[in-house]
Design an enzyme around this catalytic site. Sequence first.
Site, PDB file in Angstrom:
ATOM      1  N   PRO A   1       0.808  -1.217   0.000  1.00 59.32           N
ATOM      2  CA  PRO A   1       0.000   0.000   0.000  1.00 59.32           C
ATOM      3  C   PRO A   1       0.844   1.272   0.000  1.00 59.32           C
ATOM      4  O   PRO A   1       1.876   1.343   0.661  1.00 59.32           O
ATOM      5  CB  PRO A   1      -0.796  -0.120   1.301  1.00 59.32           C
ATOM      6  CG  PRO A   1      -0.892  -1.575   1.553  1.00 59.32           C
ATOM      7  CD  PRO A   1       0.385  -2.156   1.053  1.00 59.32           C
ATOM      8  N   CYS A   2       0.370   2.225  -0.749  1.00 57.23           N
ATOM      9  CA  CYS A   2       1.134   3.463  -0.907  1.00 57.23           C
ATOM     10  C   CYS A   2       0.454   4.610  -0.166  1.00 57.23           C
ATOM     11  O   CYS A   2       0.869   5.750  -0.314  1.00 57.23           O
ATOM     12  CB  CYS A   2       1.202   3.835  -2.376  1.00 57.23           C
ATOM     13  SG  CYS A   2      -0.419   4.246  -3.003  1.00 57.23           S
ATOM     14  N   ASN A   3      -0.575   4.315   0.558  1.00 52.75           N
ATOM     15  CA  ASN A   3      -1.393   5.379   1.153  1.00 52.75           C
ATOM     16  C   ASN A   3      -0.569   6.460   1.837  1.00 52.75           C
ATOM     17  O   ASN A   3      -0.845   7.637   1.697  1.00 52.75           O
ATOM     18  CB  ASN A   3      -2.366   4.800   2.186  1.00 52.75           C
ATOM     19  CG  ASN A   3      -3.214   3.693   1.635  1.00 52.75           C
ATOM     20  OD1 ASN A   3      -2.740   2.938   0.799  1.00 52.75           O
ATOM     21  ND2 ASN A   3      -4.433   3.586   2.076  1.00 52.75           N
TER      22      ASN A   3
END
Length: 636
Positions: free
Chosen positions: A595-597
Amino acid sequence: MLEFLIKIEFGSRVDYNFKLIVFDANLVAYVLKQPEDSSFAKLGDKMSDDSGLGSGGYDWNTEDELEIESFHSSCTTVPYGQTSGSRSLEENSFAAGPSNTKVFDSLINMGFHPEMVAKVIQEYGEENEHKLVEELLTYQELERSSQQQQQVEPDPTSSEYAASSWDDSSDNDDSSDEEIPKSLSKNDNTLLSLVKMGFNEEEALMALERLGPNSSLEELVDFISVAQLVKSEDALLPPEDKPQCNGHAKPRKRTLYESEVLGRKKPKVFEKRTCEEDDEAQAIHLPNPMVGFGIPTDPNSIITHRRLPHDANGPPYFYYENVALTPKGVWQTISRFLYDVEPEYVDSKYFCAAARKRGYIHNLPIANRYPLLPLPARTIQDAFPLLKKWWPSWDPRTKLNCLQTVHASAKLTQRIRAAVEQLQDFDDPPENVKKYVLEQCRKWNLVWVGKNKVAPLEPDEVEILLGFPKYHTRGGGISRTDRFKSLGNSFQVDTVAYHLSVLKEMFPDGINVLSLFSGIGGAEVALHKLGVLLKNVVSVEKSQVNRDIVRSWWEQTNQKGNLIDMDDVQQLDADRLEQLMSTFGAFDLIVGGSPCNNLAGSNRVNRIGLEGSESALFYDYFRILDLVKGMTPRFQ
DNA sequence: CCCACGATGACCGTCACG
DNA sequence: CGTGACGGTCATCGTGGG
């Protein structure tokens, strides 16, 4: 067995100490003057604040690093094990201090050894977690390189066991994970006693681990005293021997350690990190143009050979992806975890009509890649011919910007329509209107869908741009919002397929894939489109709708293999992997984009870097990869 | 030529609300 | 479930000064 190791280890440690004898009269005096000060941490902190330079620049933790190093390579059999057992250790060792267990927890969750975490937190404080990770990585590198050294040229007096014990047990960490913390937690009282006697709890803990659970209090006290002495010895290095490092304390001990203790070739990482300037110099910078090791449409761009670090080589092959534009230092960290492999930065605008700047770290060969055919349209106009009719001459865009999880509001497109409708000459608007409209169009990836009308892309169109079959995410209970979200988080299939294409020839009989953070199955679709037979796919994906999409695609494409899906990477521990691999055999490929959130530029709320709650799942990718890497030889 | 400086532009997003 | 409001970091590029 454990005791035996520890004893030898103790011996070797003494050897190290004698190589480092340098006395610091000032420090000894300071320590003696304050015998009641139970916390050396204070001193350490003080010292490291004005650090590195000048007469006050005592490097408190030099010896600690040695301790960690030698302890870790011998006693602990799981390099980055993360267990419930470690918890008790962590809680005990920190019960006395004002510790931020959140930071501690998060570091432990990344798979660092509690001991190491305690050390760095003490040295650098807790406020800068990124810094802590950097430090921990540095320790790990040190450990790795010395481990290699030991394998290459075993030292009969001290360290040959280290390599073998590590190797022997790297596959089953269960035993060791439990063993060490258990024995330690049995010594809570001893630890408490030592702390009460005025010893720093970390030193006490270290001594306990060193001398084993059955050591007497006297032995422990003796040990700590020696350790303190040796610490002080290191501090009297003449200032001119200390590299000038812009006021940062730590680098000297590395060079010292390398030259004095390792006495052999310096690990690359440390050379790089000797000074801050070097950090800057070796900061990974993005290539321009962002074509990685080459793109199919420009033969001149293609590089066919690279050198992988030794540790990086498969099996298994791995392929990791994340956004290219992260906060500073994130890719350095990721790269260092993933065996120092250099990221391949590629913008998918060279593969399709939309930009998608991503970094890929993988150990795949890069010669003889080939793209999926037919090549997708690479301009907006080619991809969506119907739009040409409405496209104004003053909108120069030929590529879309990055496809994201959200799209423009109706209100915005309405405002734009209002602005455009007022124009006397649609083909030649005033500068300010043109600027506003173009700005919004670029920002929201709007396309011209009618007279004076712009609109965001439809999910179906996004699917095509990303290389998925049309309607890949449609139906089956998924909402429009979720389609945008899932697609926005996905791979660009053609880009990934180009990189994975080398597998086709290598695995004519198909492959076993471990797919982490699978999302809507970008990797699976890419492999399938390449014609790589999917024998067994273990897919880990948190979102139910995404799992449904992949499952539905799997059935729709008449896959002959097995698809096993899981919802939580945490479930994927050594036991589960053991079970899976003994059923299906070794994994040939571990693929995933974590995840790159907390990394992505669009995030206004908590773009806090790799330690963010979502993006830290990268460490699970690494944990699992490293586990599988260790287990693979047994299942080949 | 090098460097500092500012302008410009892009960005796998989150949250509260109805 | 859809809607709409919400900046900041980082890289690149051009410019002007030395």
